[in-house]
Motif scaffolding. Structure first.
Motif, PDB file in Angstrom:
ATOM      1  N   MET A   1       6.104  12.650 -10.542  1.00 23.29           N
ATOM      2  CA  MET A   1       6.525  13.280  -9.290  1.00 23.29           C
ATOM      3  C   MET A   1       5.740  14.565  -9.014  1.00 23.29           C
ATOM      4  O   MET A   1       5.606  14.994  -7.865  1.00 23.29           O
ATOM      5  CB  MET A   1       8.023  13.604  -9.331  1.00 23.29           C
ATOM      6  N   TYR A   2       5.212  15.177 -10.087  1.00 25.76           N
ATOM      7  CA  TYR A   2       4.441  16.407  -9.899  1.00 25.76           C
ATOM      8  C   TYR A   2       3.048  16.125  -9.340  1.00 25.76           C
ATOM      9  O   TYR A   2       2.333  17.062  -8.962  1.00 25.76           O
ATOM     10  CB  TYR A   2       4.342  17.165 -11.227  1.00 25.76           C
ATOM     11  N   ALA A   3       2.661  14.860  -9.304  1.00 23.12           N
ATOM     12  CA  ALA A   3       1.345  14.495  -8.781  1.00 23.12           C
ATOM     13  C   ALA A   3       1.430  13.774  -7.430  1.00 23.12           C
ATOM     14  O   ALA A   3       0.462  13.166  -6.979  1.00 23.12           O
ATOM     15  CB  ALA A   3       0.618  13.599  -9.794  1.00 23.12           C
ATOM     16  N   LEU A   4       2.604  13.837  -6.804  1.00 27.52           N
ATOM     17  CA  LEU A   4       2.750  13.207  -5.489  1.00 27.52           C
ATOM     18  C   LEU A   4       1.803  13.861  -4.479  1.00 27.52           C
ATOM     19  O   LEU A   4       1.523  15.059  -4.576  1.00 27.52           O
ATOM     20  CB  LEU A   4       4.182  13.374  -4.981  1.00 27.52           C
ATOM     21  N   PRO A   5       1.334  13.089  -3.496  1.00 27.77           N
ATOM     22  CA  PRO A   5       0.556  13.721  -2.426  1.00 27.77           C
ATOM     23  C   PRO A   5       1.453  14.623  -1.586  1.00 27.77           C
ATOM     24  O   PRO A   5       2.684  14.502  -1.622  1.00 27.77           O
ATOM     25  CB  PRO A   5       0.066  12.523  -1.610  1.00 27.77           C
ATOM     26  N   THR A   6       0.849  15.523  -0.861  1.00 27.06           N
ATOM     27  CA  THR A   6       1.624  16.311   0.094  1.00 27.06           C
ATOM     28  C   THR A   6       1.924  15.434   1.313  1.00 27.06           C
ATOM     29  O   THR A   6       1.355  14.344   1.470  1.00 27.06           O
ATOM     30  CB  THR A   6       0.839  17.541   0.564  1.00 27.06           C
ATOM     31  N   ARG A   7       2.799  15.927   2.164  1.00 26.67           N
ATOM     32  CA  ARG A   7       3.125  15.167   3.367  1.00 26.67           C
ATOM     33  C   ARG A   7       1.879  14.982   4.232  1.00 26.67           C
ATOM     34  O   ARG A   7       1.636  13.897   4.758  1.00 26.67           O
ATOM     35  CB  ARG A   7       4.209  15.900   4.160  1.00 26.67           C
ATOM     36  N   SER A   8       1.071  16.017   4.372  1.00 25.26           N
ATOM     37  CA  SER A   8      -0.143  15.917   5.187  1.00 25.26           C
ATOM     38  C   SER A   8      -1.146  14.945   4.572  1.00 25.26           C
ATOM     39  O   SER A   8      -1.829  14.199   5.295  1.00 25.26           O
ATOM     40  CB  SER A   8      -0.783  17.294   5.391  1.00 25.26           C
ATOM     41  N   GLN A   9      -1.233  14.922   3.237  1.00 26.60           N
ATOM     42  CA  GLN A   9      -2.122  13.956   2.573  1.00 26.60           C
ATOM     43  C   GLN A   9      -1.632  12.530   2.802  1.00 26.60           C
ATOM     44  O   GLN A   9      -2.437  11.621   3.017  1.00 26.60           O
ATOM     45  CB  GLN A   9      -2.195  14.255   1.069  1.00 26.60           C
ATOM     46  N   LEU A  10      -0.305  12.350   2.752  1.00 27.50           N
ATOM     47  CA  LEU A  10       0.256  11.026   3.007  1.00 27.50           C
ATOM     48  C   LEU A  10      -0.082  10.559   4.420  1.00 27.50           C
ATOM     49  O   LEU A  10      -0.487   9.404   4.620  1.00 27.50           O
ATOM     50  CB  LEU A  10       1.775  11.052   2.826  1.00 27.50           C
ATOM     51  N   LEU A  11       0.057  11.425   5.380  1.00 28.41           N
ATOM     52  CA  LEU A  11      -0.247  11.062   6.772  1.00 28.41           C
ATOM     53  C   LEU A  11      -1.718  10.680   6.924  1.00 28.41           C
ATOM     54  O   LEU A  11      -2.052   9.758   7.668  1.00 28.41           O
ATOM     55  CB  LEU A  11       0.101  12.222   7.711  1.00 28.41           C
ATOM     56  N   THR A  12      -2.590  11.380   6.210  1.00 29.51           N
ATOM     57  CA  THR A  12      -4.013  11.037   6.252  1.00 29.51           C
ATOM     58  C   THR A  12      -4.245   9.644   5.680  1.00 29.51           C
ATOM     59  O   THR A  12      -4.993   8.831   6.243  1.00 29.51           O
ATOM     60  CB  THR A  12      -4.840  12.072   5.461  1.00 29.51           C
TER      61      THR A  12
ATOM     62  N   PRO B   1       0.800  -1.236   0.000  1.00 28.69           N
ATOM     63  CA  PRO B   1       0.000   0.000   0.000  1.00 28.69           C
ATOM     64  C   PRO B   1       0.828   1.279   0.000  1.00 28.69           C
ATOM     65  O   PRO B   1       0.330   2.329  -0.414  1.00 28.69           O
ATOM     66  CB  PRO B   1      -0.815  -0.114   1.305  1.00 28.69           C
ATOM     67  N   LEU B   2       2.081   1.206   0.427  1.00 33.69           N
ATOM     68  CA  LEU B   2       2.911   2.411   0.439  1.00 33.69           C
ATOM     69  C   LEU B   2       3.140   2.931  -0.973  1.00 33.69           C
ATOM     70  O   LEU B   2       3.182   4.141  -1.205  1.00 33.69           O
ATOM     71  CB  LEU B   2       4.256   2.128   1.118  1.00 33.69           C
ATOM     72  N   PHE B   3       3.302   2.007  -1.940  1.00 33.79           N
ATOM     73  CA  PHE B   3       3.459   2.436  -3.332  1.00 33.79           C
ATOM     74  C   PHE B   3       2.206   3.180  -3.792  1.00 33.79           C
ATOM     75  O   PHE B   3       2.295   4.212  -4.447  1.00 33.79           O
ATOM     76  CB  PHE B   3       3.695   1.226  -4.243  1.00 33.79           C
ATOM     77  N   GLY B   4       1.050   2.633  -3.434  1.00 32.39           N
ATOM     78  CA  GLY B   4      -0.213   3.261  -3.812  1.00 32.39           C
ATOM     79  C   GLY B   4      -0.361   4.657  -3.248  1.00 32.39           C
ATOM     80  O   GLY B   4      -0.916   5.548  -3.898  1.00 32.39           O
ATOM     81  N   CYS B   5       0.161   4.862  -2.049  1.00 30.15           N
ATOM     82  CA  CYS B   5       0.081   6.174  -1.410  1.00 30.15           C
ATOM     83  C   CYS B   5       0.865   7.238  -2.180  1.00 30.15           C
ATOM     84  O   CYS B   5       0.562   8.429  -2.090  1.00 30.15           O
ATOM     85  CB  CYS B   5       0.603   6.109   0.026  1.00 30.15           C
ATOM     86  N   LEU B   6       1.868   6.819  -2.940  1.00 30.89           N
ATOM     87  CA  LEU B   6       2.703   7.777  -3.675  1.00 30.89           C
ATOM     88  C   LEU B   6       2.136   8.123  -5.050  1.00 30.89           C
ATOM     89  O   LEU B   6       2.696   8.949  -5.757  1.00 30.89           O
ATOM     90  CB  LEU B   6       4.124   7.234  -3.817  1.00 30.89           C
ATOM     91  N   GLY B   7       1.030   7.472  -5.429  1.00 35.94           N
ATOM     92  CA  GLY B   7       0.330   7.869  -6.641  1.00 35.94           C
ATOM     93  C   GLY B   7       0.941   7.373  -7.938  1.00 35.94           C
ATOM     94  O   GLY B   7       1.687   6.406  -7.973  1.00 35.94           O
ATOM     95  N   ILE B   8       0.628   8.096  -9.009  1.00 33.62           N
ATOM     96  CA  ILE B   8       0.932   7.662 -10.371  1.00 33.62           C
ATOM     97  C   ILE B   8       2.429   7.519 -10.623  1.00 33.62           C
ATOM     98  O   ILE B   8       2.857   6.701 -11.450  1.00 33.62           O
ATOM     99  CB  ILE B   8       0.307   8.642 -11.400  1.00 33.62           C
TER     100      ILE B   8
END
Length: 207
Positions: A156-167, A45-52
């Motif tokens: 990389m331009y579509a990565l979540p923010t740090r706060s989004q990752l924590l959520t 799931p960590l890969f999924g959290c980092l998006g496309i």
């Protein structure tokens, strides 16, 4: 605020890799394929959290962890699994368990490096671009062709923010850092064990 009833993947990952670390640090480091593949599946799931940006890596990683999980019904330990592939002269063939193990190892390594960069770059910074791009460049990029590297760079331009990752991880910042550090500490001897397994069989790790 973290939801106490929701899944907290970092804690499961931390626990699973502490158990693997205990095995590889023991006098008889025989790592069961089933236990190893289960721990690795928790990382997916960590890969999924980092998006496309990491979609290709996620698909590749999940498929190869699944192969190891299936192999666990027929082989007991990672050493036995690698030895069987050596005997069958199929180590470097696409789809071999040993080749898949090497790819999975890189996934574990990627997050070990990514979490270490996270601590370094994310102080007061809500962007994940530095830890994600630097860990990709260090672990995966040397083994990927131009097209994949270009796609990752754009993603990389579509990565979540740090706060989004924590959520997504259902963690507060302080606890997330504790669990990330726990994974870094526990996965390090596991990754070293895997490197030594390949090197001890004269297989190399750069293929």
């Amino acid at each position: 605020m973290a939801d106490s009833n929701a899944e907290r993947p970092l804690r499961k990952i931390s626990t699973a890799f502490k158990e693997l670390a205990a095995i590889v640090n023991s006098p008889s480091p025989e790592v069961p394929v089933a236990k190893f593949s289960h721990a690795c599946s928790l990382v997916s799931p960590l890969f999924g959290c980092l998006g496309i940006a990491f979609k290709f890596a996620e698909m590749d990683y999940v498929a190869k962890v699944d192969d190891l999980a299936k192999a666990s019904s027929a082989v007991s330990t990672l050493v036995v699994m690698v030895d069987r592939d050596i005997e069958a002269n199929c180590v470097r063939k696409a789809g071999s368990h040993t080749r898949n193990l090497l790819r999975v190892k890189r996934g574990l390594d990627m997050f070990n490096v990514c979490f270490r960069y996270y601590f370094h770059f994310c102080r007061g910074n809500n962007s994940l671009k530095d830890p994600a791009s630097k860990s990709y460049a260090q672990v995966f990029a040397p083994h990927h062709g131009w097209a994949i590297r270009k796609a990752v760079a754009l993603g990389m331009y579509a990565l979540p923010t740090r706060s989004q990752l924590l959520t997504m991880l259902n963690e507060e910042e302080a606890e997330a850092k504790i669990q990330m550090q726990s994974y870094v500490n526990a996965s390090a001897p596991v990754i070293t064990y895997l490197d030594n397994l390949f090197l001890s069989k004269q297989l190399g790790i750069d293929w």
